[in-house]
Structures are given as C-alpha cells and as structure tokens.
Design a protein around this motif. Structure first.
Motif, PDB file in Angstrom:
ATOM      1  N   UNK A  87       0.799  -1.213   0.000  1.00 24.82           N
ATOM      2  CA  UNK A  87       0.000   0.000   0.000  1.00 24.82           C
ATOM      3  C   UNK A  87       0.836   1.270   0.000  1.00 24.82           C
ATOM      4  N   UNK A  88       0.147   2.401   0.102  1.00 27.54           N
ATOM      5  CA  UNK A  88       0.789   3.710   0.093  1.00 27.54           C
ATOM      6  C   UNK A  88       0.104   4.613   1.110  1.00 27.54           C
ATOM      7  N   UNK A  89       0.883   5.535   1.693  1.00 25.99           N
ATOM      8  CA  UNK A  89       0.357   6.523   2.634  1.00 25.99           C
ATOM      9  C   UNK A  89       0.955   7.879   2.279  1.00 25.99           C
ATOM     10  N   UNK A  90       0.110   8.908   2.251  1.00 25.86           N
ATOM     11  CA  UNK A  90       0.592  10.277   2.068  1.00 25.86           C
ATOM     12  C   UNK A  90       0.858  10.901   3.436  1.00 25.86           C
ATOM     13  N   UNK A  91       2.100  11.314   3.635  1.00 27.24           N
ATOM     14  CA  UNK A  91       2.517  11.996   4.870  1.00 27.24           C
ATOM     15  C   UNK A  91       2.587  13.498   4.602  1.00 27.24           C
ATOM     16  N   UNK A  92       1.969  14.278   5.474  1.00 27.02           N
ATOM     17  CA  UNK A  92       2.124  15.737   5.470  1.00 27.02           C
ATOM     18  C   UNK A  92       2.482  16.170   6.886  1.00 27.02           C
ATOM     19  N   UNK A 103       6.007   0.734  -0.287  1.00 26.31           N
ATOM     20  CA  UNK A 103       6.647  -0.417   0.353  1.00 26.31           C
ATOM     21  C   UNK A 103       8.176  -0.398   0.232  1.00 26.31           C
ATOM     22  N   UNK A 104       8.831  -0.628   1.369  1.00 23.32           N
ATOM     23  CA  UNK A 104      10.286  -0.662   1.419  1.00 23.32           C
ATOM     24  C   UNK A 104      10.938   0.679   1.673  1.00 23.32           C
ATOM     25  N   UNK A 105      10.189   1.787   1.531  1.00 24.43           N
ATOM     26  CA  UNK A 105      10.724   3.106   1.869  1.00 24.43           C
ATOM     27  C   UNK A 105      10.771   3.251   3.390  1.00 24.43           C
ATOM     28  N   UNK A 122      -3.533   8.125  -0.349  1.00 19.58           N
ATOM     29  CA  UNK A 122      -3.397   9.064  -1.466  1.00 19.58           C
ATOM     30  C   UNK A 122      -4.715   9.237  -2.214  1.00 19.58           C
ATOM     31  N   UNK A 123      -4.948  10.432  -2.705  1.00 16.87           N
ATOM     32  CA  UNK A 123      -6.198  10.729  -3.394  1.00 16.87           C
ATOM     33  C   UNK A 123      -6.417   9.828  -4.601  1.00 16.87           C
ATOM     34  N   UNK A 132      -3.104  -2.705   2.507  1.00 14.43           N
ATOM     35  CA  UNK A 132      -2.304  -1.828   3.366  1.00 14.43           C
ATOM     36  C   UNK A 132      -1.727  -2.663   4.494  1.00 14.43           C
ATOM     37  N   UNK A 133      -0.400  -2.636   4.630  1.00 11.26           N
ATOM     38  CA  UNK A 133       0.282  -3.441   5.633  1.00 11.26           C
ATOM     39  C   UNK A 133       1.616  -2.778   5.957  1.00 11.26           C
ATOM     40  N   UNK A 134       1.947  -2.686   7.229  1.00 12.11           N
ATOM     41  CA  UNK A 134       3.230  -2.086   7.580  1.00 12.11           C
ATOM     42  C   UNK A 134       3.436  -1.983   9.071  1.00 12.11           C
ATOM     43  N   UNK A 135       4.418  -1.189   9.431  1.00 11.87           N
ATOM     44  CA  UNK A 135       4.793  -0.971  10.829  1.00 11.87           C
ATOM     45  C   UNK A 135       4.926   0.513  11.093  1.00 11.87           C
TER      46      UNK A 135
END
Length: 307
Positions: A87-92, A103-105, A122-123, A132-135
C-alpha cells in the motif's frame, strides 16, 4: 500515527530459553475496519533500545471508498518511523513536507520540540481496492536531544542496503547489521532490519546490541530449539550469542533494538519525554492551538484526549 486508545499488549514470561528474556503478545484493535496490533509499550516492558512504540498495521484490504485518514496530530520527544510492506500513505507535516511512502521506503520524522503531521490514503488510490500493511514505530530521543528542531527524512527502498545469502535475505532499514549500514542512523545506536528466512535458513543477531528484540510478522522462527509463530514480540537476553532459524514455513521478521536510554521515558498520548512536566506543557500547547499547522491539511485535527 496517533496513539489510539486500544488495550495494552499482554506481557508474557520468557519461554524456557537461554536466549529469551520476555515474550509479548500484542493486543489487536479495530480502527474503522483496519486492524492494528500494539506490541510496545507494555506495563512490564516500556522500551527496547530507543523503541518505545511498536504497532503492526494490517494486513488489510481496503475497499473502494475506504481510506486511511489519520487527522493532524502532534508529537514531541521522539522520531516516528513508518515502514510499509503493502500500500501507500501520504505523509504531510508542519514543516511543509508532503511525501507518499511506498513499500520498502523509510520515513523518519523527528518531532524534537514539536511537530504536527497527518497520514492519509493518497487521493488517486481512494477509488480502488488495495492492500495496506506495515509498521509504525517510535524512537525515543536520547538525553540532550529531546528538544532539537523538528526534521523529516525519507529514503526510498532502493537506497537501503540489501543482503541475501543461504536462504536469508532482507534490508537494513535503520542503523547497521552484519557489516551493512543504512543511510538512516537514528540519534542513538539503533538497529532495524527487515529479515526473511527460508525454512531451515539461519541469520545472526549480534549480542553487541545492548537491547534486542524481534517481531514475527509471518511464518515461524526457531530460537533455542523452540518454534515461535506470528504476531509475537520476543525480547532477547543481553549478551546472548545466537542465530535465528526459519521454521517449517519460513519466517518474515523485524529485528530491532539498540542502546538503552540513560534515563526513564514517559509517554502520554503522542508525547514522549523524560519530564512529566514537559508532557503537561505539550498538552496545554495542543489544547490552546500553539503547535504549527500542517500546510495542505489545515481543516481537521485530532483533539486532545480527555482522559
């Protein structure tokens, strides 16, 4: 990510092992259909090295129209680390940063004296079915650095050192591991490694790290002849030389730890400090609007909890 009001993890006793100090079984909470398992902090275990907070997000399948929307909220005294598997997440944030993490960033946001951020889907992905999966982990800042200026650092997956040998593979996310050094070092000695083991494959975890733990994401890992399954946090005894072995299905693990804090750390909501008075100050600053705003995400915020 904001410290949601879930149940505390369940701290367990060590298994009958010369290498294991403690086993923690995370408590799972449902946040709008999104499962989060918290492994740190617990009543009996507050930190492992600088790691004071450890959340497993998902894995989840988000339907079209569903979204992750963590509204702007504040932090002090820590660095947040976001690391995704899917998945992806937008950080502001209030520094003006806008970054999509994939993923991996690795995203390292250092709050220091204070920062505000939001995390949203993200829009361009909100109308699609996606995983969506992560830590999300927090690193307590060491003595003398709790009030440094806030900062943000992003490193793409391609910049992280990778390793692969005899069934063990992975990447070094923060710090150093077996002769490899990540571009992100942390503010005290820190190790954070994404490790995959094929069945029967072995990988070392150096006893030179003062405090060490691993989180079993998938499969099973064998330690001292005993097999341990997914969604366990296993704290290792200091100084115990050891190798981790992939179980019958192999294993996906996160190794983490580093230097112990020189003084206690207190945590309240999204604030970490060695001073209870500083936590009270941060509460008042957020309640009275004295933190900075997040450009591009100014309309919403998470209120100060009443508890």
């Amino acid at each position: 990510m904001s410290f949601f009001p879930g149940e505390d993890p369940a701290p367990g006793d060590a298994a009958a092992s010369h290498a294991i100090e403690q086993i923690v079984i995370p408590r799972s909470s449902d946040i709008g259909g999104f499962s989060v398992r918290r492994a740190l902090p617990t009543v009996k275990r507050r930190l492992v090295g600088p790691f004071i907070f450890f959340d497993r997000m998902g894995p989840a399948l988000m339907k079209a129209g569903e979204a992750l929307d963590v509204r702007p909220h504040p932090h002090i005294g820590l660095s947040t680390v976001t690391y995704l598997f899917d998945g992806e997440i937008t950080h502001r944030d209030s520094l003006g940063t806008e970054m999509v993490i994939r993923p991996g960033d690795v995203n390292l946001m250092t709050a220091g004296r204070g920062i505000v951020h939001s995390e949203r889907s993200p829009q361009n992905m909100r109308g699609t079915v996606r995983g969506l999966s992560g830590l999300q982990t927090w690193l307590a800042l060491p003595d003398g650095m709790e009030e440094i200026d806030p900062s943000f650092r992003h490193e793409a997956a391609a910049a992280l050192p990778r390793f692969e040998a005899e069934g063990a593979s992975g990447r070094v996310v923060i710090g150093h591991y077996e002769g490899l050094s990540a571009p992100v070092k942390g503010f005290s000695e820190t190790v954070y490694v994404d490790l995959r083991l094929a069945p029967g494959a072995k990988a070392p975890f150096s006893p030179l790290f003062e405090e060490r733990a691993l989180y079993v994401l998938e499969g099973t890992v064998v330690i001292d002849g005993a097999e341990h399954g997914a969604n366990k946090l296993i704290v290792l005894k200091p100084g115990a030389a050891m190798a981790l072995t992939g179980g019958a299905q192999g294993a996906h693990l996160m190794l983490f730890g580093g230097a112990a804090m020189n003084s206690p750390r207190y945590i309240w909501w999204n604030f970490v400090s060695s001073s209870k008075e500083r936590l009270e100050q941060a509460k008042q600053e957020w309640a009275t609007g004295r933190f900075d705003i997040v450009p591009g995400d100014e309309e919403e915020f998470i209120p100060l909890p009443s508890g």
